[in-house]
Design a protein around this motif. Structure first.
Motif, PDB file in Angstrom:
ATOM      1  N   LEU A   1       0.856  -1.117   0.102  1.00 55.75           N
ATOM      2  CA  LEU A   1      -0.043  -0.227  -0.138  1.00 55.75           C
ATOM      3  C   LEU A   1       0.749   1.420  -0.123  1.00 55.75           C
ATOM      4  O   LEU A   1       0.716   2.160  -0.788  1.00 55.75           O
ATOM      5  CB  LEU A   1      -1.059  -0.024   1.139  1.00 55.75           C
ATOM      6  N   PHE A   2       1.792   1.129   0.678  1.00 55.72           N
ATOM      7  CA  PHE A   2       2.734   2.439   0.842  1.00 55.72           C
ATOM      8  C   PHE A   2       3.442   2.807  -0.426  1.00 55.72           C
ATOM      9  O   PHE A   2       3.335   3.793  -0.855  1.00 55.72           O
ATOM     10  CB  PHE A   2       3.918   2.277   1.997  1.00 55.72           C
ATOM     11  N   LEU A   3       4.161   1.744  -0.851  1.00 52.72           N
ATOM     12  CA  LEU A   3       4.827   1.836  -2.202  1.00 52.72           C
ATOM     13  C   LEU A   3       3.950   1.979  -3.473  1.00 52.72           C
ATOM     14  O   LEU A   3       4.237   3.063  -4.175  1.00 52.72           O
ATOM     15  CB  LEU A   3       5.786   0.675  -2.474  1.00 52.72           C
ATOM     16  N   GLY A   4       2.614   1.416  -3.552  1.00 54.53           N
ATOM     17  CA  GLY A   4       1.761   1.492  -4.544  1.00 54.53           C
ATOM     18  C   GLY A   4       1.070   2.883  -4.479  1.00 54.53           C
ATOM     19  O   GLY A   4       1.026   3.561  -5.482  1.00 54.53           O
ATOM     20  N   ALA A   5       0.763   3.446  -3.450  1.00 50.31           N
ATOM     21  CA  ALA A   5       0.443   4.847  -3.312  1.00 50.31           C
ATOM     22  C   ALA A   5       1.370   5.937  -3.618  1.00 50.31           C
ATOM     23  O   ALA A   5       1.182   6.854  -4.260  1.00 50.31           O
ATOM     24  CB  ALA A   5      -0.121   5.155  -1.699  1.00 50.31           C
ATOM     25  N   LEU A   6       2.616   5.408  -3.190  1.00 54.54           N
ATOM     26  CA  LEU A   6       3.609   6.495  -3.749  1.00 54.54           C
ATOM     27  C   LEU A   6       3.753   6.609  -5.144  1.00 54.54           C
ATOM     28  O   LEU A   6       3.940   7.581  -5.824  1.00 54.54           O
ATOM     29  CB  LEU A   6       5.014   6.295  -2.986  1.00 54.54           C
ATOM     30  N   ALA A   7       3.832   5.263  -5.805  1.00 59.00           N
ATOM     31  CA  ALA A   7       4.226   5.446  -7.179  1.00 59.00           C
ATOM     32  C   ALA A   7       2.974   5.691  -7.733  1.00 59.00           C
ATOM     33  O   ALA A   7       3.329   6.628  -9.003  1.00 59.00           O
ATOM     34  CB  ALA A   7       4.458   3.717  -7.615  1.00 59.00           C
ATOM     35  N   GLY A   8       1.635   5.605  -7.647  1.00 61.92           N
ATOM     36  CA  GLY A   8       0.644   6.010  -8.339  1.00 61.92           C
ATOM     37  C   GLY A   8       0.248   7.450  -8.054  1.00 61.92           C
ATOM     38  O   GLY A   8      -0.171   8.097  -9.176  1.00 61.92           O
TER      39      GLY A   8
ATOM     40  N   GLY B   1       6.095   9.905 -12.531  1.00 58.04           N
ATOM     41  CA  GLY B   1       7.651  10.275 -12.758  1.00 58.04           C
ATOM     42  C   GLY B   1       8.533   9.213 -12.522  1.00 58.04           C
ATOM     43  O   GLY B   1       8.244   8.073 -12.601  1.00 58.04           O
ATOM     44  N   TRP B   2       9.761   9.623 -11.966  1.00 57.47           N
ATOM     45  CA  TRP B   2      10.733   8.837 -11.575  1.00 57.47           C
ATOM     46  C   TRP B   2      10.504   8.080 -10.219  1.00 57.47           C
ATOM     47  O   TRP B   2      11.190   6.837 -10.166  1.00 57.47           O
ATOM     48  CB  TRP B   2      12.071   9.783 -11.442  1.00 57.47           C
ATOM     49  N   VAL B   3       9.605   8.651  -9.547  1.00 56.04           N
ATOM     50  CA  VAL B   3       9.189   7.535  -8.254  1.00 56.04           C
ATOM     51  C   VAL B   3       8.518   6.422  -8.734  1.00 56.04           C
ATOM     52  O   VAL B   3       8.726   5.222  -8.344  1.00 56.04           O
ATOM     53  CB  VAL B   3       8.639   8.434  -7.401  1.00 56.04           C
ATOM     54  N   ASP B   4       7.529   6.656  -9.715  1.00 57.20           N
ATOM     55  CA  ASP B   4       6.654   5.326 -10.182  1.00 57.20           C
ATOM     56  C   ASP B   4       7.864   4.457 -11.063  1.00 57.20           C
ATOM     57  O   ASP B   4       7.390   3.357 -10.861  1.00 57.20           O
ATOM     58  CB  ASP B   4       5.656   6.096 -11.238  1.00 57.20           C
ATOM     59  N   ALA B   5       8.461   4.851 -11.659  1.00 59.34           N
ATOM     60  CA  ALA B   5       9.392   4.279 -12.631  1.00 59.34           C
ATOM     61  C   ALA B   5      10.473   3.536 -11.693  1.00 59.34           C
ATOM     62  O   ALA B   5      10.544   2.271 -12.019  1.00 59.34           O
ATOM     63  CB  ALA B   5      10.296   5.129 -13.537  1.00 59.34           C
ATOM     64  N   LEU B   6      10.842   4.044 -10.910  1.00 57.22           N
ATOM     65  CA  LEU B   6      11.842   3.470  -9.833  1.00 57.22           C
ATOM     66  C   LEU B   6      11.126   2.266  -9.076  1.00 57.22           C
ATOM     67  O   LEU B   6      11.615   1.195  -9.111  1.00 57.22           O
ATOM     68  CB  LEU B   6      12.425   4.381  -8.744  1.00 57.22           C
ATOM     69  N   ILE B   7       9.738   2.479  -8.289  1.00 52.56           N
ATOM     70  CA  ILE B   7       9.196   1.383  -7.543  1.00 52.56           C
ATOM     71  C   ILE B   7       8.730   0.316  -8.618  1.00 52.56           C
ATOM     72  O   ILE B   7       8.985  -0.933  -8.329  1.00 52.56           O
ATOM     73  CB  ILE B   7       8.133   2.042  -7.063  1.00 52.56           C
ATOM     74  N   MET B   8       8.186   0.707  -9.782  1.00 47.52           N
ATOM     75  CA  MET B   8       7.820  -0.367 -10.753  1.00 47.52           C
ATOM     76  C   MET B   8       9.026  -1.187 -11.382  1.00 47.52           C
ATOM     77  O   MET B   8       8.801  -2.384 -11.481  1.00 47.52           O
ATOM     78  CB  MET B   8       7.078   0.258 -11.959  1.00 47.52           C
TER      79      MET B   8
ATOM     80  N   VAL C   1      11.565  -1.895  -9.518  1.00 46.53           N
ATOM     81  CA  VAL C   1      11.783  -3.103  -8.475  1.00 46.53           C
ATOM     82  C   VAL C   1      10.929  -3.953  -8.198  1.00 46.53           C
ATOM     83  O   VAL C   1      11.217  -5.056  -7.986  1.00 46.53           O
ATOM     84  CB  VAL C   1      11.872  -2.058  -6.953  1.00 46.53           C
ATOM     85  N   VAL C   2       9.420  -3.493  -8.625  1.00 46.59           N
ATOM     86  CA  VAL C   2       8.487  -4.652  -8.392  1.00 46.59           C
ATOM     87  C   VAL C   2       8.860  -5.607  -9.747  1.00 46.59           C
ATOM     88  O   VAL C   2       8.589  -7.007  -9.415  1.00 46.59           O
ATOM     89  CB  VAL C   2       7.160  -4.019  -8.723  1.00 46.59           C
ATOM     90  N   ASP C   3       9.227  -5.154 -11.090  1.00 51.02           N
ATOM     91  CA  ASP C   3       9.414  -6.041 -12.095  1.00 51.02           C
ATOM     92  C   ASP C   3      10.636  -7.053 -11.773  1.00 51.02           C
ATOM     93  O   ASP C   3      10.589  -8.309 -11.982  1.00 51.02           O
ATOM     94  CB  ASP C   3       9.756  -5.365 -13.302  1.00 51.02           C
ATOM     95  N   ALA C   4      11.564  -6.604 -11.036  1.00 46.94           N
ATOM     96  CA  ALA C   4      12.764  -7.182 -10.713  1.00 46.94           C
ATOM     97  C   ALA C   4      12.246  -8.167  -9.586  1.00 46.94           C
ATOM     98  O   ALA C   4      12.613  -9.742  -9.711  1.00 46.94           O
ATOM     99  CB  ALA C   4      14.088  -6.369 -10.256  1.00 46.94           C
ATOM    100  N   TRP C   5      11.543  -7.989  -8.805  1.00 50.45           N
ATOM    101  CA  TRP C   5      11.105  -8.906  -7.686  1.00 50.45           C
ATOM    102  C   TRP C   5      10.394  -9.843  -8.209  1.00 50.45           C
ATOM    103  O   TRP C   5      10.362 -11.150  -7.949  1.00 50.45           O
ATOM    104  CB  TRP C   5      10.219  -7.992  -6.755  1.00 50.45           C
ATOM    105  N   LEU C   6       9.430  -9.770  -9.124  1.00 48.52           N
ATOM    106  CA  LEU C   6       8.492 -10.695  -9.764  1.00 48.52           C
ATOM    107  C   LEU C   6       9.245 -11.571 -10.622  1.00 48.52           C
ATOM    108  O   LEU C   6       8.816 -12.702 -10.906  1.00 48.52           O
ATOM    109  CB  LEU C   6       7.253  -9.776 -10.580  1.00 48.52           C
ATOM    110  N   ALA C   7      10.362 -11.425 -11.233  1.00 51.86           N
ATOM    111  CA  ALA C   7      11.181 -12.221 -11.943  1.00 51.86           C
ATOM    112  C   ALA C   7      11.752 -13.007 -11.201  1.00 51.86           C
ATOM    113  O   ALA C   7      12.096 -14.405 -11.769  1.00 51.86           O
ATOM    114  CB  ALA C   7      12.305 -11.162 -12.747  1.00 51.86           C
ATOM    115  N   ILE C   8      11.938 -13.200  -9.963  1.00 51.86           N
ATOM    116  CA  ILE C   8      12.549 -14.337  -9.013  1.00 51.86           C
ATOM    117  C   ILE C   8      11.214 -15.308  -8.691  1.00 51.86           C
ATOM    118  O   ILE C   8      10.322 -14.699  -8.103  1.00 51.86           O
ATOM    119  CB  ILE C   8      13.196 -13.649  -7.956  1.00 51.86           C
ATOM    120  N   PRO C   9      11.344 -16.349  -8.935  1.00 54.26           N
ATOM    121  CA  PRO C   9      10.238 -17.240  -8.375  1.00 54.26           C
ATOM    122  C   PRO C   9      10.121 -17.207  -7.052  1.00 54.26           C
ATOM    123  O   PRO C   9      11.070 -17.085  -6.101  1.00 54.26           O
ATOM    124  CB  PRO C   9      10.920 -18.814  -8.690  1.00 54.26           C
TER     125      PRO C   9
END
Length: 235
Positions: A50-57, A61-68, A70-78
Motif C-alpha cells: 500500500l505504501f509503495l503503490g500509493a507513492l508510485a501511483g 514520474g521517476w518515483v513511479d518508474a523506480l518502484i515499478m 523494483v517490482v518487475d525485478a522482484w517478480l522475475a524471481i520465483p
C-alpha cells in the motif's frame, strides 16, 4: 529408537506419529501456526504494498518508474525459490518465516494498488483537494487510501491461502517452522514414508487441513469482494 505409530482408535482418532504424539492434537495445534503466519505475513505485505503503490501511483514520474522497476525485478524471481533463499539466510523460525513471506509477497499489492491510485488521482474530489491547498500527505491518507481500502481487503483475504500454502511448502522442505512445532508442512514430510505402510491418514490429515483452510480463505475473499462492491451488493 522404535517408532511409536498407533492406528486410529478410541484414544487417538487419527492415530499417533513415530514419536507417539497424537496426530489430531498436532493438527489442531498446527492451525495456530498456519493462521498466525498467514495473517501477519499478509498484513506486512499489505502495508509495504500500500505504501509503495500509493507513492508510485500518486507521484508518478521517476518515483513511479523506480518502484515499478523494483517490482518487475522482484517478480522475475520465483517466489518459493526466493523464500527458501531468505529462510536459509536468516534461519528457520516462525517469526522469520512471517517476515520472509511478508517481504516476498508485497509486489502483487503494490502493482494493483498503484493502478487504483492512478485512477483516483484524476478524480474531481482529489483535484478539489489540491486546489484547496491540501498537502500531498493529507490527500493520500484522507482521500486516496480510504478509496482503495475495499481492494486492499479483498486482496488480503485472497492471499492468506497463498501464504499458508507457501509456509507449508517451506516446512515440508525443512526450512520453515522448525521441529518439534507441529506445522502442517512438517507433518506432511514426516508422513511420506508411511504411505507405503498403509498409514495414509498421516499424510491425508494435514493435506485436508491445508486444503480446507485455503478453500475457506478463498470463499471468504469472494464473499468480501461482493459485499464491498456497491455494484454487486444487491445481486
Amino acid at each position: 529408537l522404535r517408532d511409536k505409530y498407533q492406528d486410529p482408535g478410541d484414544g487417538h482418532w487419527l492415530g499417533t506419529d513415530r514419536l507417539g504424539r497424537d496426530v489430531l492434537s498436532g493438527l489442531i495445534h498446527g492451525t495456530r501456526y498456519a493462521l498466525t503466519i498467514g495473517l501477519v505475513a499478509v498484513g506486512i505485505s499489505l502495508a509495504i504494498g500500500l505504501f509503495l503503490g500509493a507513492l508510485a501511483g500518486y507521484f508518478g514520474g521517476w518515483v513511479d518508474a523506480l518502484i515499478m522497476r523494483v517490482v518487475d525485478a522482484w517478480l522475475a524471481i520465483p517466489t518459493l525459490v526466493l523464500a527458501i533463499l531468505l529462510s536459509m539466510t536468516l534461519g528457520a523460525s516462525m517469526w522469520n518465516i512471517v517476515l520472509i513471506l511478508g517481504v516476498v509477497y508485497w509486489t502483487r499489492y503494490a502493482r494493483i494498488l498503484r493502478g487504483e491510485v492512478l485512477t483516483l488521482r484524476e478524480r474531481d474530489f482529489v483535484k478539489l483537494a489540491q486546489v484547496a491547498g491540501a498537502s500531498r500527505t493529507r490527500i493520500i491518507t484522507r482521500h486516496i487510501v480510504p478509496n482503495v481500502f475495499n481492494t486492499w481487503m479483498v486482496l488480503a483475504s485472497l492471499t492468506v491461502g497463498v501464504v499458508i500454502v507457501a509456509e507449508a511448502s517451506l516446512s515440508f522442505l525443512g526450512v520453515g517452522v522448525p521441529a518439534p512445532k507441529p506445522a502442517w508442512g512438517s507433518m506432511l514430510n514426516d508422513a511420506r514414508a508411511q504411505l507405503l505402510t498403509g498409514r495414509w491418514w498421516l499424510m491425508a490429515a494435514p493435506a485436508v487441513a491445508i486444503g480446507l483452510t485455503v478453500l475457506g480463505a478463498n470463499l471468504f475473499g469472494d464473499w468480501l469482494r461482493v459485499k464491498l462492491d456497491p455494484q454487486q451488493r444487491n445481486l
